[in-house]
Design an enzyme around this catalytic site. Structure first.
Site, PDB file in Angstrom:
ATOM      1  N   CYS A   8       1.590   1.466  -6.983  1.00  0.00           N
ATOM      2  CA  CYS A   8       1.245   0.960  -5.641  1.00  0.00           C
ATOM      3  C   CYS A   8       2.448   0.913  -4.700  1.00  0.00           C
ATOM      4  CB  CYS A   8       0.551  -0.399  -5.728  1.00  0.00           C
ATOM      5  SG  CYS A   8       1.568  -1.777  -6.297  1.00  0.00           S
TER       6      CYS A   8
ATOM      7  N   HIS B 152       0.234  -6.553  -5.680  1.00  0.00           N
ATOM      8  CA  HIS B 152      -0.250  -5.221  -5.312  1.00  0.00           C
ATOM      9  C   HIS B 152      -0.028  -5.006  -3.819  1.00  0.00           C
ATOM     10  CE1 HIS B 152      -2.526  -1.549  -5.828  1.00  0.00           C
ATOM     11  NE2 HIS B 152      -3.366  -1.892  -4.864  1.00  0.00           N
TER      12      HIS B 152
ATOM     13  N   HIS C 109      -4.171   3.239  -1.347  1.00  0.00           N
ATOM     14  CA  HIS C 109      -3.347   2.649  -2.392  1.00  0.00           C
ATOM     15  C   HIS C 109      -3.475   3.441  -3.686  1.00  0.00           C
ATOM     16  CE1 HIS C 109      -6.529  -0.004  -4.567  1.00  0.00           C
ATOM     17  NE2 HIS C 109      -7.157   0.911  -3.877  1.00  0.00           N
TER      18      HIS C 109
END
Length: 158
Positions: A72, A122, A134
């Protein structure tokens, strides 16, 4: 003063610049929300968003920061680097480096940080309409996905 302004006499008394300011301020009071229009995304954020989108389908790789595999924060780091901006390596460090923006002030290209309590776990790039680009997890690929949690913070890369 009456409810209706006499524009020529107003110009004489206050000058053209002041009259223009009054006209603009008056218009923003008549049109709710006109003064609060969404801010345009910085050029580097728009470019980073396009870079992330161009990586659609690239596989997730733990610790990978491109150009073919990403985790990520590797995707956000890579995308902003291509747009001429430097970010730290981890999602938490990236959060610490950005300028906070509210949900109502977010624009395309802002970073979206998912958190549990005070810990960021994240990150993705806001694409508009409640979606992010993402690289979600092992076994997946870079993709556009709806934001699935209310536990998010937004940050703008300076």
């Amino acid at each position: 003063m009456t409810a209706q302004m006499n524009f020529p006499s107003l110009m004489t008394r206050t000058g053209a610049a002041s009259a223009l300011t009054i006209a603009v301020m008056g218009a923003s009071m008549l049109v709710p929300g006109a003064a609060n229009e969404a801010q345009a995304a910085p050029a580097h954020s728009t470019k980073a968003l396009k870079v992330a989108a161009s990586k659609k389908g690239s596989p997730y790789g733990y610790g990978a920061a491109g150009p073919n595999r990403f985790d990520c924060s590797g995707l956000t780091l890579y995308s902003f680097k291509k747009a001429g901006k430097r970010l730290p390596r981890t999602a938490q460090s990236q959060y610490n480096k950005t300028r906070r923006v509210s949900s109502s002030s977010r624009v395309r290209g802002d970073l979206v940080f998912f958190h549990s309590g005070r810990n960021v776990y994240h990150v993705g790039i806001y694409a508009g309409s409640g979606k992010i680009w993402h690289s979600p997890k092992r076994g997946s690929v870079v993709r556009l996905e709806k934001i699935w949690s209310k536990s998010v913070w937004y940050g703008r890369v300076r």
